[in-house]
Design a protein around this motif. Structure first.
Motif, PDB file in Angstrom:
ATOM      1  N   TYR A  55       0.839  -1.196   0.000  1.00 41.70           N
ATOM      2  CA  TYR A  55       0.000   0.000   0.000  1.00 41.70           C
ATOM      3  C   TYR A  55       0.873   1.245   0.000  1.00 41.70           C
ATOM      4  N   SER A  56       0.259   2.372  -0.374  1.00 37.59           N
ATOM      5  CA  SER A  56       0.907   3.675  -0.298  1.00 37.59           C
ATOM      6  C   SER A  56       0.106   4.547   0.651  1.00 37.59           C
ATOM      7  N   ALA A  57       0.793   5.391   1.397  1.00 36.63           N
ATOM      8  CA  ALA A  57       0.129   6.267   2.363  1.00 36.63           C
ATOM      9  C   ALA A  57       0.735   7.662   2.287  1.00 36.63           C
ATOM     10  N   ASP A  58      -0.123   8.654   2.293  1.00 36.72           N
ATOM     11  CA  ASP A  58       0.307  10.054   2.279  1.00 36.72           C
ATOM     12  C   ASP A  58       0.145  10.598   3.691  1.00 36.72           C
ATOM     13  N   MET A  59       1.268  10.801   4.380  1.00 33.78           N
ATOM     14  CA  MET A  59       1.240  11.217   5.776  1.00 33.78           C
ATOM     15  C   MET A  59       0.810  12.673   5.941  1.00 33.78           C
ATOM     16  N   ASN A  60       0.578  13.383   4.829  1.00 35.57           N
ATOM     17  CA  ASN A  60       0.062  14.749   4.910  1.00 35.57           C
ATOM     18  C   ASN A  60      -1.452  14.772   5.102  1.00 35.57           C
ATOM     19  N   LYS A  61      -2.096  13.640   4.865  1.00 34.10           N
ATOM     20  CA  LYS A  61      -3.550  13.564   4.954  1.00 34.10           C
ATOM     21  C   LYS A  61      -3.988  13.090   6.337  1.00 34.10           C
ATOM     22  N   PRO A  62      -5.244  13.366   6.718  1.00 31.72           N
ATOM     23  CA  PRO A  62      -5.772  12.795   7.963  1.00 31.72           C
ATOM     24  C   PRO A  62      -5.711  11.267   7.898  1.00 31.72           C
ATOM     25  N   ILE A 108       5.496  -1.085   1.595  1.00 30.66           N
ATOM     26  CA  ILE A 108       4.912   0.109   2.211  1.00 30.66           C
ATOM     27  C   ILE A 108       5.618   1.326   1.622  1.00 30.66           C
ATOM     28  N   VAL A 109       4.849   2.225   1.037  1.00 32.96           N
ATOM     29  CA  VAL A 109       5.421   3.457   0.484  1.00 32.96           C
ATOM     30  C   VAL A 109       4.739   4.635   1.171  1.00 32.96           C
ATOM     31  N   ASN A 110       5.471   5.290   2.067  1.00 32.37           N
ATOM     32  CA  ASN A 110       4.934   6.433   2.798  1.00 32.37           C
ATOM     33  C   ASN A 110       5.439   7.743   2.209  1.00 32.37           C
ATOM     34  N   THR A 111       4.533   8.661   1.973  1.00 31.22           N
ATOM     35  CA  THR A 111       4.917  10.023   1.619  1.00 31.22           C
ATOM     36  C   THR A 111       5.018  10.825   2.906  1.00 31.22           C
ATOM     37  N   PRO A 112       6.220  11.259   3.313  1.00 34.21           N
ATOM     38  CA  PRO A 112       6.377  11.935   4.602  1.00 34.21           C
ATOM     39  C   PRO A 112       5.561  13.221   4.670  1.00 34.21           C
TER      40      PRO A 112
END
Length: 720
Positions: A460-467, A544-548
């Motif tokens: 999965y990918s997650a954008d840590m800038n979002k809620p 896991i791909v996180n956007t800081p």
């Protein structure tokens, strides 16, 4: 409450005493009446067949059956009247030296030690009632039909497991022991959650009493004991309990509250959650001594020989540190016999280049996390099904890195030391997404509490800038197929997670649940079968791909902006940042300012630690965390502790080449830049030691007992 009037453990005590024992305090300090009989009940719980497993407690080696045996024999020799007991889970979730022989080595060791009484734990039910009876009474073990048990030479008791065929207790509900001319009754109980902790086949043919029925049973059997002239009554309840900051809670405490205040029950021995318990609830002393043979309880009873009543009771929990202790020769010989039968246990299972680590597993994908999750997904649940679709591993359950060079079973045991049972669940795609969203929690003070799951079979990918609720931007299987919210998938987790641990609450809503093998056994088998003694490899690969988050806060002088949350360990008591500072300020005798001098927005002026934080801030020992916060309630990490101590000791520490000193640690690169010199200085001064051999473990949290010892060592080293 002002911290200066707040009762805290003194760090002026000897470090050995702080680390080896915790004693019930002022509740029972009255002098014993002349003529009372002094009896000591020496006990263990949750041994889990860890006969040859060395555990690390407060940075020191502890445990193994030979060392535990020496402690117990020395205690028995010291007392005129004593009894030896165990409180369940002595077998099951065991080290291979025991599990490969269906735990006969552990049963043989207990017979050799001369235990007087034992109780059932949930793991005694792992392989069903027939296997349980074979272990206790002797006979061919039905699992694989290869081991014949000799049976135990002491009494087992349990009052809340009922055979459905007879509607009677599975085994004797209680037993009476006489020592020093007085009679002591033992009633046995096991946690009511046992059916959810083992496979359905494990409890087939029995039922477990409800909480109300259990209380009625204890009252009934206590009355029977009284009718037989027994007034000293001990309940061996394999129920969880823990004592923190003077309060004792858990199922064992709930039982104590449910019993009448004038109940003849004097002591309830707890178990199951591998914690420390030592406190009184509703007049009943509740005690538990961690697990894995790393500690034992010494319950002191003064008994009136005329009435049989307990006039005084207290308990001491002693850690079985190995240093300076000669291992018991008989126990050593027993272990040697079984190791010779299974030489594969002492041979390396492979090698690594030191890159298979858990680095940053709380926040991101980790190489070791991938390896463990892959192993979990292949686990055999005996249902003749294909491997599960997915596997999820909580980062707090990964307790060490794979070492550089040879890897042995002992190294694998350090990584997964809890003996958790793997559980296969059926989840919808929507529930899988909810599970991932539950990784991102929030502490009471508003700071992030992230526990990133290590995964297999999906990405999965997650954008840590979002809620948090909107953070996942893509979710697919490993081959890129989108996960269907309405479709069902199978997923393997450990029993801690399956019960909702670490806030993974959606797992409790799974459609189906099947308990299976022990996590360590699966990990060991996977490594052996996959790498065949060669190089063990694993890497981060984009699961896991996180956007800081933009503008992520940088750490100030004494801590990172976001540190790993405290792992969930049933036998631990981690210290918060505020409590560590309070201990240090008290030890240094600071008393110059008040809470009004503190500028941290999350430290209230009336908090019990407010003055201590103000003192430390005024002295320049702390600078807090970005955003004007201190995060007082978050557990302190080893590197944070080092930074604060180094600031307090200042010029009293040696000048060092930080890179040179830290080169001795495989995880030197994990030490945050702000902490490198403080860690190196304290290591050079002998104040801090490796978290595990060859590793410093900078992100690990700190036990309260560790903090006491380290502060004392720091003061001694500085000449303060």
């Amino acid at each position: 409450m002002n911290w200066k009037n707040w009762r805290k453990p003194s760090v002026g005590l000897a470090a050995a005493a702080l680390l080896s024992a915790q004693v019930l305090g002022a509740a029972n300090i009255a002098s014993a009446a002349e003529g009372d009989v002094e009896v000591h009940l020496l006990g263990i719980n949750d041994l889990h067949g860890q006969l040859d497993t060395t555990s690390i407690v407060s940075d020191k080696p502890a445990g193994t059956a030979p060392v535990l045996a020496t402690y117990l024999k020395q205690a028995q020799a010291k007392y005129e009247h004593s009894l030896l007991f165990h409180n369940g889970d002595s077998v099951g979730a065991s080290a291979p030296i025991s599990s490969l022989e269906r735990d006969e080595p552990t049963l043989e060791w207990m017979n050799m030690m001369g235990f007087d009484v034992g109780s059932l734990g949930n793991h005694e039910f792992d392989h069903g009632i027939a296997a349980l009876k074979a272990q206790l009474k002797g006979g061919l073990d039905p699992k694989e039909g290869k081991v014949t048990h000799k049976g135990v030479n002491f009494d087992y008791v349990n009052a809340n497991v009922i055979e459905t065929a007879t509607n009677k207790p599975l085994i004797d509900p209680y037993v009476i022991k006489e020592v020093g001319g007085v009679k002591i009754g033992f009633i046995g109980l096991v946690t009511k959650s046992t059916p959810s902790k083992v496979a359905p086949s494990g409890t087939a043919g029995v039922r477990f009493l409800s909480a109300e029925e259990e209380v009625a049973a204890v009252n009934k059997y206590a009355k029977e004991l009284q009718d037989k002239g027994v007034e000293t009554i001990i309940v061996l309840a394999h129920d969880p309990a823990s004592t923190k900051e003077g309060a004792t809670t858990g199922e064992a405490a709930d039982l104590a509250k449910a019993l009448p205040a004038n109940s003849p029950v004097d002591v309830i021995v707890a178990g199951d959650n591998h914690a420390l318990a030592n406190g009184e609830v509703n007049g009943k002393l509740i005690v538990q001594a961690y697990s894995y043979g790393t500690a034992f309880e010494d319950i002191k009873l003064l008994i009136d020989p005329k009435t049989g009543d307990v006039t005084e009771k207290s308990a001491t929990i002693t850690t079985t540190f190995q240093e300076g202790v000669k291992p018991d020769a008989d126990s050593v010989a027993l272990i040697k016999k079984y190791l010779e039968k299974h030489p594969e246990l002492t041979k390396p299972v492979g090698t690594t280049d030191g890159s298979v680590t858990r680095t940053d597993a709380y926040n991101n994908e980790a190489a070791l996390g991938n390896l463990i999750a892959d192993a979990m997904r292949t686990a055999d649940f005996g249902d003749k099904a294909a491997p599960a679709d997915f596997a999820f591993m909580n980062p707090g359950g990964i307790r060490a890195d794979l070492p550089k060079g040879d890897v042995t079973f002992a190294d694998l045991a350090k990584i997964q030391p809890f003996g958790n049972t793997l559980v296969k669940l059926t989840l919808t795609g929507d529930q899988v997404k909810k599970l991932l969203l539950q990784q991102w929690g929030t502490n009471a003070d508003g700071t992030p509490n992230t526990k990133t799951l290590q995964i297999s079979g999906l990405k999965y990918s997650a954008d840590m800038n979002k809620p948090a609720a909107e953070r996942i931007t893509s979710l697919t299987t490993a081959d890129g197929t989108p996960i269907d919210p309405a479709k069902t998938y199978t997923a393997v987790v450990n029993n801690f997670m399956a019960a909702g641990g670490d806030n993974y609450k959606v797992l409790t809503e799974a459609k189906d649940s099947l308990a299976g093998p022990i996590d360590l056994d699966v990990f060991y088998k996977y490594v052996v079968d996959t790498f065949k003694g060669g190089k063990i490899t694993a890497k981060t690969e984009g699961r896991i791909v996180n956007t800081p988050a933009a503008g992520s806060e940088k750490p100030d002088a004494d801590g990172p902006a976001t540190a790993p949350s405290t792992p969930s360990i049933p036998s631990s008591d981690f210290i918060s940042r505020a409590n560590f500072v309070s201990k240090l300020v008290e030890a240094l005798g600071l008393n110059a300012v008040s809470a009004s001098s503190s500028t941290f927005t999350d430290v209230k002026s009336d908090a019990p630690y407010a003055d201590a934080i103000a003192e430390a801030l005024n002295a320049g020992y702390i600078k807090g965390i970005g955003g004007g916060k201190f995060n007082p309630d978050r557990s302190i990490t080893r590197e944070e502790m080092a930074a604060i101590l180094a600031s307090a000791l200042k010029q009293q520490l040696p000048t060092v080449n930080a890179n040179s000193v830290l080169s001795a640690f495989d995880d030197a690169s994990n030490v945050a830049p702000y902490a490198k010199t403080p860690v190196a200085q304290l290591v050079q001064a002998g104040i801090l030691t490796p978290g595990t051999p060859g590793s410093f473990l900078p992100k690990d949290t700190v036990l309260s007992s560790d903090a006491d010892s380290i502060i004392e060592l720091a003061l001694a080293a500085s000449g303060s």
